[in-house]
Design a protein around this motif. Structure first.
Motif, mmCIF file in Angstrom:
data_model
loop_
_atom_site.group_PDB
_atom_site.id
_atom_site.type_symbol
_atom_site.label_atom_id
_atom_site.label_comp_id
_atom_site.label_asym_id
_atom_site.label_seq_id
_atom_site.Cartn_x
_atom_site.Cartn_y
_atom_site.Cartn_z
ATOM 1 N N ILE A 155 0.739 -1.073 -0.129
ATOM 2 C CA ILE A 155 -0.212 0.315 0.294
ATOM 3 C C ILE A 155 0.984 1.191 0.249
ATOM 4 O O ILE A 155 2.302 0.980 0.423
ATOM 5 N N SER A 156 0.370 2.198 -0.857
ATOM 6 C CA SER A 156 1.036 3.743 -1.034
ATOM 7 C C SER A 156 0.109 4.398 -0.261
ATOM 8 O O SER A 156 -0.776 4.614 -0.014
ATOM 9 N N PHE A 157 0.364 5.790 0.657
ATOM 10 C CA PHE A 157 -0.437 6.423 1.304
ATOM 11 C C PHE A 157 0.388 8.228 1.157
ATOM 12 O O PHE A 157 1.310 8.320 1.669
ATOM 13 N N GLU A 158 0.138 8.848 1.565
ATOM 14 C CA GLU A 158 0.648 10.408 1.598
ATOM 15 C C GLU A 158 0.648 10.482 3.307
ATOM 16 O O GLU A 158 -0.031 9.842 4.044
ATOM 17 N N GLU A 159 1.547 11.419 4.161
ATOM 18 C CA GLU A 159 1.543 11.567 5.308
ATOM 19 C C GLU A 159 0.330 11.958 5.969
ATOM 20 O O GLU A 159 -0.299 11.723 6.970
ATOM 21 N N SER A 160 -0.134 12.527 5.231
ATOM 22 C CA SER A 160 -1.551 13.491 5.995
ATOM 23 C C SER A 160 -2.619 12.766 6.275
ATOM 24 O O SER A 160 -3.531 13.008 6.883
ATOM 25 N N SER A 161 -2.629 11.438 5.111
ATOM 26 C CA SER A 161 -3.847 11.168 4.816
ATOM 27 C C SER A 161 -4.172 10.039 6.057
ATOM 28 O O SER A 161 -5.201 9.305 6.455
ATOM 29 N N ILE A 162 -3.024 9.684 7.055
ATOM 30 C CA ILE A 162 -3.523 8.597 8.082
ATOM 31 C C ILE A 162 -3.117 8.445 9.243
ATOM 32 O O ILE A 162 -2.917 8.235 10.369
ATOM 33 N N VAL A 163 -3.372 10.783 9.986
ATOM 34 C CA VAL A 163 -3.419 10.669 10.968
ATOM 35 C C VAL A 163 -4.894 11.026 11.225
ATOM 36 O O VAL A 163 -5.782 10.930 11.183
ATOM 37 N N LYS A 164 -4.724 10.383 12.290
ATOM 38 C CA LYS A 164 -5.608 9.866 13.201
ATOM 39 C C LYS A 164 -6.201 9.927 14.323
ATOM 40 O O LYS A 164 -5.301 8.645 14.735
ATOM 41 N N PRO A 165 -5.999 10.515 15.612
ATOM 42 C CA PRO A 165 -6.036 11.232 17.350
ATOM 43 C C PRO A 165 -6.896 9.967 17.509
ATOM 44 O O PRO A 165 -7.760 9.299 16.919
#
Length: 369
Positions: free
Chosen positions: A202-212
């Motif tokens: 899988i590939s992703f941008e840093e901002s897309s996985i931020v979830k507190p």
């Protein structure tokens, strides 16, 4: 001197013979132990399986047992080989072979039936932004045999260090090499077992996985003398490492238990809110979510709390028509000598005077006669 040389030669010969005998004993022990220690054999579910009894010749006569009893599953024997058809989980077990006619055990095999792994499901999330993120994975279908996972994380054409999570078997943690990076992250997870391997990338941008993580220690308190208000407060998640430089915003939802529709309030960075439109006397359910103020997605909802707005205590009711009669018998106290006595009625006094003077009057009447 000659005798001494002969003795030395004899001693060397004895030592050599002892070494040869010892080596033979060690080899025999190793062979015997190899026959006693079970070796593992992994086979695919539904396949036909052949088990070989050690290194015996093709014309050797052997018998087989599984878990100490005769093999009852469909099978056939060909010399030192046991053949099973269309194996399933019921064929798992410890198989032992014995050479006829003396019944000496020659081999022990632990048969494991399973399936090759499929592509694992992989998800990544950052609940500790900007420190790092974690990735977790799992198999949608069981393999029935031990399966391990290999993880590789790439960023900007270089591999990142992967730390296995000590508390979660199928999870690893990765530190962000830099913050606000424009390069995507690539995560590859490969499932491996004795029957095969399968990978997912899988590939992703840093901002897309931020979830507190959800807010913690949520409380709801009624406000005295306010029948429609509730004071709600909470704390930011303890896993969020830098609340000052990376603030969170919050989303509050609440509803009375008698209704299904939620009411919502979005707050900038405050960790408290006063509900002013609650139904008087109705129990409410309240939850809070959190999100980075600029990137990422909302957290899951916090643990629900319940609260009821302030209710005025009812005044005690005193009845004036009820008389409390005591069932206990009490002795009346002796009245004081100074206490006022009750006056006698006039009729009673005249009757007593008449009774007192009646004999005297009767005597006077007799004398006159």
């Amino acid at each position: 001197m000659t005798l001494l040389c002969v003795c030395l030669q004899m001693a060397n010969l004895v030592t050599s013979l002892c070494c040869v005998v010892l080596a033979a004993v060690v080899v025999a022990y190793a062979q015997r132990r190899s026959q006693l220690v079970a070796r593992n054999q992994y086979e695919r579910m539904g396949s036909d399986v052949t088990m070989q009894c050690g290194s015996l010749d093709n014309d050797a006569s052997v018998s087989w047992k599984v878990n100490g009893t005769d093999v009852k599953a469909q099978h056939r024997l060909e010399g030192p080989r046991l053949m099973l058809s269309e194996v399933d989980l019921g064929h798992n077990g410890l198989y032992s072979c014995f050479q006829n006619p003396h019944g000496e055990r020659r081999d022990t095999i632990y048969l494991h039936i399973g399936i090759p792994p499929r592509e694992p499901t992989v998800t990544c999330r950052s609940n500790t932004y900007p420190k790092g993120f974690y990735c977790s994975w799992h198999q949608l279908h069981p393999t029935y045999i031990p399966t391990t996972f290999e993880v590789d994380v790439q960023h900007n054409q270089r591999s990142l260090e992967v730390q296995k999570d000590p508390d979660h078997k199928n999870r690893c943690r990765v530190r962000f090499p830099e913050v606000f990076s424009s390069f995507p992250y690539k995560v590859n997870v490969t499932a491996v077992n004795a029957l095969g391997k399968a990978s997912t990338t899988i590939s992703f941008e840093e901002s897309s996985i931020v979830k507190p993580d959800p807010p913690e220690r949520v409380t709801a308190t009624p406000i005295r003398f306010n029948a429609r208000r509730l004071e709600v407060s909470w704390h930011s998640p303890a896993t969020w490492p830098d609340i000052d430089n990376f603030p969170l915003k919050y989303f509050l939802r609440y509803r009375p238990l008698i209704r299904e529709q939620w009411q919502h309030v979005e707050l900038s960075d405050s960790t408290s809110h006063t509900i002013t439109d609650a139904y008087a006397g109705k129990e409410y359910i309240i939850q809070v979510a959190a999100k980075d103020t600029e990137i990422g997605t909302w957290s899951d909802w916090s643990v629900a709390v319940h609260a009821t707005p302030w209710i005025e205590d009812p005044l005690p009711i005193t009845s004036t028509t009820e008389v409390d009669f005591s069932t206990e018998t009490k002795t009346s106290p002796i009245p004081s000598s100074n206490a006022p006595q009750k006056a006698e009625p006039p009729v009673g006094r005249a009757a007593r005077l008449l009774t007192f003077f009646s004999p005297l009057l009767l005597g006077m009447l007799l004398l006159l006669m």
